[in-house]
Every structure is written in structure tokens, then in C-alpha cells.
Design a protein around this motif. Structure first.
Motif, PDB file in Angstrom:
ATOM      1  N   THR A 141      39.345  39.565  39.188  1.00 13.14           N
ATOM      2  CA  THR A 141      40.479  39.543  40.258  1.00 13.14           C
ATOM      3  C   THR A 141      40.957  41.052  40.885  1.00 13.14           C
ATOM      4  O   THR A 141      41.703  41.050  41.476  1.00 13.14           O
TER       5      THR A 141
ATOM      6  N   LYS B 167      33.397  41.506  48.697  1.00  7.99           N
ATOM      7  CA  LYS B 167      34.047  40.128  48.418  1.00  7.99           C
ATOM      8  C   LYS B 167      35.038  39.703  49.846  1.00  7.99           C
ATOM      9  O   LYS B 167      35.419  38.634  49.885  1.00  7.99           O
TER      10      LYS B 167
ATOM     11  N   THR C 207      39.505  42.547  43.458  1.00  8.14           N
ATOM     12  CA  THR C 207      39.766  42.491  45.248  1.00  8.14           C
ATOM     13  C   THR C 207      41.161  42.107  45.280  1.00  8.14           C
ATOM     14  O   THR C 207      41.905  42.601  46.077  1.00  8.14           O
ATOM     15  N   LEU C 208      41.681  40.756  44.729  1.00 11.95           N
ATOM     16  CA  LEU C 208      42.970  40.372  44.869  1.00 11.95           C
ATOM     17  C   LEU C 208      43.929  41.513  44.533  1.00 11.95           C
ATOM     18  O   LEU C 208      44.986  41.805  45.327  1.00 11.95           O
ATOM     19  N   GLY C 209      43.633  41.996  43.400  1.00 14.20           N
ATOM     20  CA  GLY C 209      44.804  43.170  43.119  1.00 14.20           C
ATOM     21  C   GLY C 209      44.642  44.112  44.071  1.00 14.20           C
ATOM     22  O   GLY C 209      45.824  44.827  44.200  1.00 14.20           O
TER      23      GLY C 209
ATOM     24  N   LEU D 255      46.053  42.251  37.771  1.00 10.90           N
ATOM     25  CA  LEU D 255      44.970  41.864  38.559  1.00 10.90           C
ATOM     26  C   LEU D 255      43.767  42.807  38.622  1.00 10.90           C
ATOM     27  O   LEU D 255      42.615  42.492  38.855  1.00 10.90           O
TER      28      LEU D 255
END
Length: 249
Positions: free
Chosen positions: A92, A140, A94-96, A86
Motif C-alpha cells: 500500500t 503503479k 503508493t496509496l500511502g 500505509l
């Protein structure tokens, strides 16, 4: 008076518009991913992590027990690989970063609790790199903060012109953080279990607590006693000069 959210938006916009800080964000993404990919794959394949570490080492105890937890051990590896992938994908990051952070923070705390040489300075650096990425992607996730003002313009709508000015103060701070993590923090511990019995005993060479040190190393690597017990015994043991001669009564 400028609100907290407005101040953060302004600072974030300045950071995002600097070319050097953008490169640094990319470097952190790649470095963090490189740190988790091999570690995660080892767990997914069912192999014991840090196989060169003796089982009786405090960290060795933990890794050995973790290795025998079946799919829990595998799930940690899967989470590490997912977090790494991620981070490498631009959409991705931010999610990571959010998935990566609790894992690396746990590793950092575990490292210092067991005085593990293997990640004594890399773990805190990885935590700092992760925090940088969270800050880099502030736009984000800022809407979950209680003080954020939804009516403010998103910083991403600002100018797209990147500044080439080298942020000397920032990278001086980065260098200082590296020096503290590499030199300063490990020196907080006067003694460490080290990874092997021989390495452990070597740190006491030339000191006036050779026997106490050797007993400490045997307590860890031979007897497999808890770190706190071995430290207490070491601290209570006399110096070499204060020991009675062998065979005396």
C-alpha cells in the motif's frame, strides 16, 4: 522518436533495478512514517501538538485554533496515522504516498508562512522524500497520465537483477538538498519569531537593532499580533544609533 512515456519507463526501470536506491526508498518510507505516527497519535488523543510553543506565536495561534475544532482535529490525526501505516506496508506504499503528500505539503507551506523553527528544514525534506516515493512507484499510477501509452510493456516485467553500483551523482544531489534545506533555506529569513520570547530576543543580541528587535518579539509573544504587522513595525523602526536619547524632546 522515443515517447515521453517510454523515456520515463526506461529511467524508472533503471532506478528500480538499483539496490542502493531500493534501500533509499525503504529508508524514506520508515522516516516519513516515523514523522507522522507520533504527530497523528497526539491529535487522536486530543492533546495539543507542539505544547512547548507559546500560543501567541503565529504557528501557536494556528495550532491552538486547530486544537479547538473538535473531530476535525482528530480526523487530521487519523489521516496522518493511516498514511504512515500505509507507507510501512509494501502493498500500500503508493496509496500511502498519495495520502501523505497533500498533508506534508500543507505543513511545509504553513511552516514557511509562520517562520516556524520546529519544521523549517524538516518539512521540505519530507516533501522531497514523499516525491521520491511517488517517483519510485511511478509504475503503479502512470496510467492516469495523459501522455502515457497503454500499449507499452510495464517496467515491472523487466529484469529482476539488481545492480550494486552506488549512484554517486544521485546521493550527491541528496546531500546537496539536505544542505540547502538545513542551512540555506532557514537563512532566507533575517529574523524569525522563534519559539519563545527569550529565544526571539536572543537573535538580536549584539546588533544595532536591539530595541527594534525586542519590540518585534513583544509584538509577537506578548501582544499576539499578526506576523506581518510585527514585521512591518520592525522594518520601519530606526536603528539603535538613530534613536533619540531617553528623556530628550
Amino acid at each position: 522518436m522515443m515517447s515521453i512515456s517510454s523515456s520515463l519507463d526506461r529511467v524508472h526501470l533503471q532506478v528500480k533495478n538499483n539496490r542502493w536506491l531500493r534501500y533509499f526508498a525503504i529508508f524514506n518510507r520508515v522516516a516519513l512514517a516515523a514523522g507522522f505516527l507520533p504527530a497523528g497519535l497526539v491529535k487522536i488523543m486530543g492533546e495539543r501538538f507542539a505544547s512547548g510553543l507559546t500560543v501567541n506565536h503565529p504557528m501557536g495561534h494556528y495550532l491552538e485554533a486547530l486544537h479547538h475544532t473538535s473531530y476535525y482535529y482528530t480526523s487530521i490525526g487519523v489521516a496522518q496515522v493511516i498514511a504512515a501505516v500505509l507507507l510501512l506496508l509494501p502493498g500500500t506504499v503508493t496509496l500511502g504516498a498519495f495520502l501523505y503528500f497533500p498533508i506534508i505539503l500543507n505543513i511545509c507551506v504553513l511552516t514557511y508562512a509562520t517562520r516556524f523553527d520546529g519544521s523549517l528544514f524538516t518539512a521540505p525534506l519530507m516533501v522531497l522524500a514523499n516525491l521520491y516515493l511517488l517517483g519510485w512507484n511511478y509504475d503503479k499510477w502512470k496510467y492516469i497520465l495523459p501522455f502515457n501509452q497503454p500499449t507499452l510493456a510495464d517496467s515491472s516485467t523487466g529484469t529482476k537483477t539488481l545492480s550494486n553500483k552506488f549512484p554517486i551523482s544521485f546521493f550527491a544531489g541528496v546531500l546537496a538538498a539536505v544542505v540547502v534545506c538545513v542551512v540555506g533555506i532557514p537563512s532566507l529569513y533575517s529574523i524569525k519569531p522563534r519559539n519563545t520570547l527569550a529565544q526571539c530576543k536572543k537573535q538580536f543580541g549584539g546588533s544595532n537593532r536591539t530595541q527594534a528587535g525586542y519590540d518585534f518579539c513583544d509584538c509577537i509573544h506578548v501582544q499576539g499580533q499578526p506576523l506581518d504587522n510585527c514585521l512591518n513595525a520592525y522594518n520601519q523602526a530606526p536603528d539603535d544609533a538613530a534613536r533619540p536619547p531617553a528623556g530628550s524632546h
